[in-house]
Design a protein around this motif. Structure first.
Motif, PDB file in Angstrom:
ATOM      1  N   ASP A  93       0.864  -1.179   0.000  1.00 46.67           N
ATOM      2  CA  ASP A  93       0.000   0.000   0.000  1.00 46.67           C
ATOM      3  C   ASP A  93       0.903   1.232   0.000  1.00 46.67           C
ATOM      4  N   ASN A  94       0.299   2.393  -0.111  1.00 39.18           N
ATOM      5  CA  ASN A  94       1.042   3.649  -0.117  1.00 39.18           C
ATOM      6  C   ASN A  94       0.754   4.449   1.139  1.00 39.18           C
ATOM      7  N   VAL A  95       1.763   5.153   1.613  1.00 38.13           N
ATOM      8  CA  VAL A  95       1.552   6.174   2.633  1.00 38.13           C
ATOM      9  C   VAL A  95       1.009   7.388   1.881  1.00 38.13           C
ATOM     10  N   ARG A  96      -0.101   7.915   2.354  1.00 40.89           N
ATOM     11  CA  ARG A  96      -0.723   9.063   1.704  1.00 40.89           C
ATOM     12  C   ARG A  96      -0.397  10.341   2.479  1.00 40.89           C
ATOM     13  N   PHE A  97      -0.330  11.454   1.785  1.00 38.01           N
ATOM     14  CA  PHE A  97      -0.078  12.736   2.444  1.00 38.01           C
ATOM     15  C   PHE A  97      -1.117  12.986   3.538  1.00 38.01           C
ATOM     16  N   GLY A  98      -2.369  12.599   3.260  1.00 37.51           N
ATOM     17  CA  GLY A  98      -3.450  12.784   4.224  1.00 37.51           C
ATOM     18  C   GLY A  98      -3.327  11.920   5.475  1.00 37.51           C
ATOM     19  N   ASP A  99      -2.387  10.954   5.482  1.00 34.15           N
ATOM     20  CA  ASP A  99      -2.159  10.101   6.654  1.00 34.15           C
ATOM     21  C   ASP A  99      -1.345  10.813   7.737  1.00 34.15           C
ATOM     22  N   LEU A 102       6.697   6.599  10.831  1.00 37.61           N
ATOM     23  CA  LEU A 102       6.491   6.368   9.407  1.00 37.61           C
ATOM     24  C   LEU A 102       6.182   7.716   8.779  1.00 37.61           C
ATOM     25  N   ARG A 103       6.872   8.012   7.686  1.00 37.79           N
ATOM     26  CA  ARG A 103       6.727   9.316   7.040  1.00 37.79           C
ATOM     27  C   ARG A 103       6.273   9.161   5.594  1.00 37.79           C
ATOM     28  N   TRP A 104       5.837  10.270   5.024  1.00 39.51           N
ATOM     29  CA  TRP A 104       5.436  10.366   3.633  1.00 39.51           C
ATOM     30  C   TRP A 104       6.552  11.032   2.855  1.00 39.51           C
ATOM     31  N   PRO A 105       6.783  10.680   1.614  1.00 40.00           N
ATOM     32  CA  PRO A 105       6.109   9.642   0.835  1.00 40.00           C
ATOM     33  C   PRO A 105       6.714   8.270   1.147  1.00 40.00           C
ATOM     34  N   GLY A 106       6.008   7.246   0.749  1.00 38.73           N
ATOM     35  CA  GLY A 106       6.549   5.914   0.966  1.00 38.73           C
ATOM     36  C   GLY A 106       5.563   4.825   0.610  1.00 38.73           C
ATOM     37  N   HIS A 148       4.444  12.926  10.625  1.00 36.45           N
ATOM     38  CA  HIS A 148       4.563  11.472  10.523  1.00 36.45           C
ATOM     39  C   HIS A 148       3.143  10.898  10.518  1.00 36.45           C
ATOM     40  N   VAL A 149       3.029   9.623  10.149  1.00 37.60           N
ATOM     41  CA  VAL A 149       1.712   9.007  10.056  1.00 37.60           C
ATOM     42  C   VAL A 149       1.051   9.028  11.433  1.00 37.60           C
ATOM     43  N   ASN A 150      -0.181   9.518  11.462  1.00 35.10           N
ATOM     44  CA  ASN A 150      -0.941   9.606  12.694  1.00 35.10           C
ATOM     45  C   ASN A 150      -1.260   8.206  13.219  1.00 35.10           C
ATOM     46  N   ASN A 151      -1.236   8.048  14.545  1.00 30.09           N
ATOM     47  CA  ASN A 151      -1.453   6.731  15.130  1.00 30.09           C
ATOM     48  C   ASN A 151      -2.786   6.112  14.720  1.00 30.09           C
TER      49      ASN A 151
END
Length: 155
Positions: free
Chosen positions: A22-28, A79-83, A34-37
């Motif tokens: 899957d993709n890490v989305r900017f909206g995450d 976890l960060r974006w993009p990725g 960083h990705v919200n819990n």
């Protein structure tokens, strides 16, 4: 190996037989970039639902549905974006009406989160738990986490 011992070790993606990307989305992201819990619950949901709802796997039966009753998450790294992320799932226990899965999220070869999820099979009309059918049990066994023997559920 006990459940506690498994959670004390860093997961290895290859131990989880069901995997998808899957993709890490900017909206995450949250204000800390960083990705919200809370988003991890969605990543874990994607892994479970993609497996359970794919008709090729035989985990759906007319009149029955899966519901989530427990999700315990362990956040291991930022976890960060993009990725791109790799999601893994392995069945670790069958109950009379439930299945317990361990799940992971990997990024760049590193486990960033893990979870234990419990789902219950219910009757769609009564909304009450329904016993796992022999067909569902057989369909779940190929997804056993490496190193875990899936015993028949209690009668």
């Amino acid at each position: 190996m006990t459940e506690t011992a498994r959670h004390d070790q860093t997961p290895v993606l290859e131990d989880f037989p069901y995997r998808l990307t899957d993709n890490v989305r900017f909206g995450d992201l949250d204000p800390n970039q960083h990705v919200n819990n809370a988003v991890y619950a969605t990543y874990f949901e994607t892994g479970r639902v993609t497996l359970m709802k794919d008709p090729r796997h035989g985990l759906l039966q007319d009149g029955l549905a899966w519901i989530m009753v427990r999700l315990d998450m362990h956040f291991r790294a930022e976890l960060r974006w993009p990725g791109t992320i790799e999601l893994g799932l392995g069945v670790v226990k069958l109950g009379r009406t439930s299945v317990t899965c361990e799940q992971v999220v990997f990024s760049d070869g590193r486990c960033v989160a893990s979870a234990t999820a419990v789902m219950v099979l219910i009757d769609e009309v009564t909304r009450k738990p329904a016993p796992l059918t022999p067909r569902v049990i057989a369909a779940l066994k190929p997804w056993a986490r490496r190193g875990v023997t899936i015993a028949a559920p209690p009668a």
